[in-house]
Structure formats: C-alpha cells, structure tokens
Write an enzyme that holds these catalytic residues in place. Structure first.
Site, PDB file in Angstrom:
ATOM      1  N   CYS A  44       0.860  -1.186   0.000  1.00 61.48           N
ATOM      2  CA  CYS A  44       0.000   0.000   0.000  1.00 61.48           C
ATOM      3  C   CYS A  44       0.894   1.232   0.000  1.00 61.48           C
ATOM      4  O   CYS A  44       2.121   1.145   0.111  1.00 61.48           O
ATOM      5  CB  CYS A  44      -0.901  -0.004   1.234  1.00 61.48           C
ATOM      6  SG  CYS A  44       0.015   0.093   2.801  1.00 61.48           S
ATOM      7  N   CYS A  71       2.669   5.756   8.865  1.00 64.87           N
ATOM      8  CA  CYS A  71       1.708   5.921   7.771  1.00 64.87           C
ATOM      9  C   CYS A  71       0.821   7.122   8.058  1.00 64.87           C
ATOM     10  O   CYS A  71       0.301   7.268   9.176  1.00 64.87           O
ATOM     11  CB  CYS A  71       0.851   4.663   7.648  1.00 64.87           C
ATOM     12  SG  CYS A  71      -0.508   4.835   6.462  1.00 64.87           S
ATOM     13  N   HIS A 105      -0.402  -4.926  19.437  1.00 67.60           N
ATOM     14  CA  HIS A 105       0.031  -4.575  18.082  1.00 67.60           C
ATOM     15  C   HIS A 105       0.745  -3.222  18.132  1.00 67.60           C
ATOM     16  O   HIS A 105       0.298  -2.313  18.844  1.00 67.60           O
ATOM     17  CB  HIS A 105      -1.169  -4.509  17.139  1.00 67.60           C
ATOM     18  CG  HIS A 105      -0.781  -4.383  15.697  1.00 67.60           C
ATOM     19  ND1 HIS A 105      -0.449  -3.172  15.122  1.00 67.60           N
ATOM     20  CD2 HIS A 105      -0.652  -5.309  14.714  1.00 67.60           C
ATOM     21  CE1 HIS A 105      -0.144  -3.369  13.851  1.00 67.60           C
ATOM     22  NE2 HIS A 105      -0.258  -4.656  13.584  1.00 67.60           N
ATOM     23  N   GLU A 151       0.803  -0.692  16.229  1.00 66.30           N
ATOM     24  CA  GLU A 151      -0.046   0.462  15.927  1.00 66.30           C
ATOM     25  C   GLU A 151      -0.912   0.843  17.122  1.00 66.30           C
ATOM     26  O   GLU A 151      -1.093   2.030  17.419  1.00 66.30           O
ATOM     27  CB  GLU A 151      -0.930   0.172  14.708  1.00 66.30           C
ATOM     28  CG  GLU A 151      -1.765   1.385  14.302  1.00 66.30           C
ATOM     29  CD  GLU A 151      -2.723   1.111  13.166  1.00 66.30           C
ATOM     30  OE1 GLU A 151      -3.797   1.745  13.135  1.00 66.30           O
ATOM     31  OE2 GLU A 151      -2.405   0.250  12.307  1.00 66.30           O
ATOM     32  N   THR A 203      -5.995   0.697  11.959  1.00 64.41           N
ATOM     33  CA  THR A 203      -6.288   0.856  10.529  1.00 64.41           C
ATOM     34  C   THR A 203      -6.335  -0.452   9.753  1.00 64.41           C
ATOM     35  O   THR A 203      -6.773  -0.466   8.601  1.00 64.41           O
ATOM     36  CB  THR A 203      -5.231   1.760   9.861  1.00 64.41           C
ATOM     37  OG1 THR A 203      -3.942   1.126   9.960  1.00 64.41           O
ATOM     38  CG2 THR A 203      -5.188   3.128  10.509  1.00 64.41           C
ATOM     39  N   SER A 237       1.577  -9.883  10.694  1.00 64.15           N
ATOM     40  CA  SER A 237       0.939  -8.806   9.933  1.00 64.15           C
ATOM     41  C   SER A 237      -0.570  -8.862  10.143  1.00 64.15           C
ATOM     42  O   SER A 237      -1.234  -9.803   9.709  1.00 64.15           O
ATOM     43  CB  SER A 237       1.265  -8.940   8.442  1.00 64.15           C
ATOM     44  OG  SER A 237       0.405  -8.135   7.658  1.00 64.15           O
ATOM     45  N   SER A 238      -1.114  -7.854  10.803  1.00 64.25           N
ATOM     46  CA  SER A 238      -2.541  -7.844  11.104  1.00 64.25           C
ATOM     47  C   SER A 238      -3.378  -7.889   9.834  1.00 64.25           C
ATOM     48  O   SER A 238      -4.314  -8.675   9.719  1.00 64.25           O
ATOM     49  CB  SER A 238      -2.890  -6.590  11.917  1.00 64.25           C
ATOM     50  OG  SER A 238      -4.297  -6.488  12.099  1.00 64.25           O
ATOM     51  N   SER A 241       1.961  -5.391   3.326  1.00 65.55           N
ATOM     52  CA  SER A 241       3.405  -5.271   3.523  1.00 65.55           C
ATOM     53  C   SER A 241       4.185  -6.339   2.759  1.00 65.55           C
ATOM     54  O   SER A 241       5.382  -6.523   2.986  1.00 65.55           O
ATOM     55  CB  SER A 241       3.739  -5.338   5.020  1.00 65.55           C
ATOM     56  OG  SER A 241       3.124  -6.449   5.635  1.00 65.55           O
TER      57      SER A 241
END
Length: 314
Positions: free
Chosen positions: A10, A97, A125, A127, A166, A224-225, A269
């Site tokens: 992304c 991000c 996590h 984030e 996100t 990776s979520s 990712s």
C-alpha cells in the site's frame, strides 16, 4: 488461478520502505530502524543487507552512533519515543503511515474535547501501542471484540468516542461499532472511516474471489494484522481452505485440497516479488493460467519527509 487486485504494498508501506532506502543512500550505513519498518521478513532482511539496523528501543543505539539517522516504523510510535530521541539529540525520520497519524490526531482532538476514547484494535500490536501512547495512560481504552463492546463500562459521565486500528477486518469492526452504537447512541464516530483504503480494498478483492476457488493463498507475515485478516475474510466468504505463507518454501503442499482453481492475494506489507515466487511454485506443479480479478483501482501516494525530498547540498 485467480489473482486478487488490489494486493500487496500500500502507499504507507511503500513510503516507509522508501524512507529507509533513501536515508541509506543519502547518509550511508548504518541507519537505525525502530521495530520492523513493516511486518515482512523479506523486506526487513533486504534492508538489513543494505545497512539498516533494526532495534526495538532507542537505548540500543550506542552513544557513538547517536547522530546516525533513526527511522520510526510505519505502525507509529508513542509520543515518548520522539521525546526520547530529542533528549539524546538524535536525527529521526518518522515513517508512520499518514493514515495512522490521522487516527493519532483524532485521539488528541477527542481528548481535548473531554471525551472518553475507545480504541478498537488488537492488544500488543505496534499500531495500537503507538495510538494509545499519544495520550496519558488511561485516556484510551481498548476494545478487541463484540463481547468487549457489550461489557464496556464508561469510567464516568464524559461523552464517548471511538477510533480504530487501521488494519482490522471491516466486517468485525462493523459488528463492534454497531454494538457500541446500540449501547451508547451518542458515541462520536470518526469523520471518515479509520480502516485504511488498502485494508478495505484488499478485503473486498478477497471476498470477490474466495467463493470461486478451492483454496486461497495469502502472501504475508504471521505478525501482519492485515494479512491475517485477509485469511479470515477468505474463510468467511466461503473459501474451503485459506492459508497464510511468507514465501513459496512455506507452502504446505500436503495440506492443500485437490485444486482446480486457486486464489492468491498479498497483505499490504508483502512485495510483488513474493507473489511471483508463489505463482512460480504452483506453475512447477500444475498447469497454470492466471486471471486477475480487480475490484478497485488505487492511486494514493504519500509525500516523503521534506528532508529526503530536498536536494543534497554538496
């Protein structure tokens, strides 16, 4: 073989990787990176071979290298991290991000307006840690499931607001939000959905392909979520077998059903070279034709930090 599109990198991941690569080009090695720049071993190892040094805490940077660049990962960091960097006079580049930064700003606005903030996300996590770390401890409370939302009890009589990680499942988040809204009709929602465009687009592509295939391969890392959510979305959308693999060597051939049609996607990712590697592995065992199923076009791009856009002064 049905290839989901959009898939893979992304704009936020592409920007973060570029920041590390450009920092290495401009300043030379080592460039320190706090946490994995993105959750993908292949990407991390590639940057490591170019001179990136991955650390978990700034205290791991030796005093002799304190003036070397340090990059904060795409997931975002608590406010204590740049504060610690400034205290040691470090030169840091923030690869958070911009869509994560948007959630940080929302949290700060809610806090200033006296609201109790509910963050929908996964405990531990990076984030989530970064978002909760934008405000004093206890200012943001985490809700992970519908059951959490049903059991949630406000700490006082302040108005409520919700924000989200996100990279969540769009469907799961909707259930949690619906539960919170039913219980607290006046809860304040984001002006625009916090779940990023790339997460949504990749899940929609999987939903379009999953009912049509015997198995779905999601290329991505186990931590990776957004990649884990793609696997879950494929299963819910009717795919009999959905697996998450990092590389072709990880494909569990014996666990796959008899295949007449296969779906492939990649987390935000995961670079396209790994998708091509997976396709090649199946082409070695099966007669393969590839058809792309596109459900959205992506044109989003994010600016690099100004210091990396400015020309080098000799």
């Amino acid at each position: 073989m049905l290839l989901c599109a959009p898939r893979g990198f992304c704009a936020g991941v592409d920007r973060a990787v570029q920041i590390v690569e450009l920092a290495l080009e401009r300043y030379g090695a080592p460039v320190y990176v706090r946490h994995e720049i993105v959750h993908n071993k292949f990407v991390v190892e590639g940057l490591r071979t170019k001179g990136a040094v991955f650390i978990e805490e700034l205290t791991e940077i030796p005093e002799a290298d304190v003036e070397r660049p340090v990059v904060f990962s795409a997931h975002g960091v608590p406010k204590s991290v740049p504060a610690a960097a400034q205290a040691r006079n470090m030169f840091y580049l923030d690869a958070t991000c911009p869509l994560v930064s948007k959630v940080h700003k929302e949290a700060e606005i809610h806090h200033r307006r006296g609201r109790e903030i509910i963050l929908i996300g996964h405990a531990g996590h990076p984030e989530v840690i970064g978002t909760m770390g934008q405000l004093p401890e206890g200012a943001v409370r985490l809700v992970e499931t519908v059951a959490d939302a049903r059991a949630y009890e406000p700490t006082g009589d302040r108005p409520l607001a919700w924000i989200t990680q996100t990279t969540l499942s769009v469907d799961d988040t909707k259930e949690i939000v619906d539960t919170l809204t039913e219980r607290f009709p006046d809860i304040v929602a984001p002006h625009k959905d916090d779940i990023c465009y790339a997460t949504t687009n990749r899940q929609e592509a999987v939903k379009a392909v999953a009912p049509k295939v015997d198995a779905m391969v999601v290329v991505g890392a186990p931590n990776s979520s957004n990649s884990q959510r793609l696997r879950e979305v494929a299963e819910r959308a009717g795919c009999p077998t959905a697996i998450l693999v990092q590389r072709a060597a990880d494909i569990p051939w014996d666990a796959l059903p008899a295949l007449s049609r296969l779906g492939i996607t990649a987390g935000a990712s995961a670079p396209e070279v790994l998708v091509e590697e997976i396709i090649g592995a199946f082409a070695d065992r099966y007669r393969v034709t590839v058809e792309t199923v596109r459900t959205a076009d992506e044109t989003v791009a994010f600016n690099l930090p100004r210091v990396l856009r400015e020309p080098v002064v000799s």
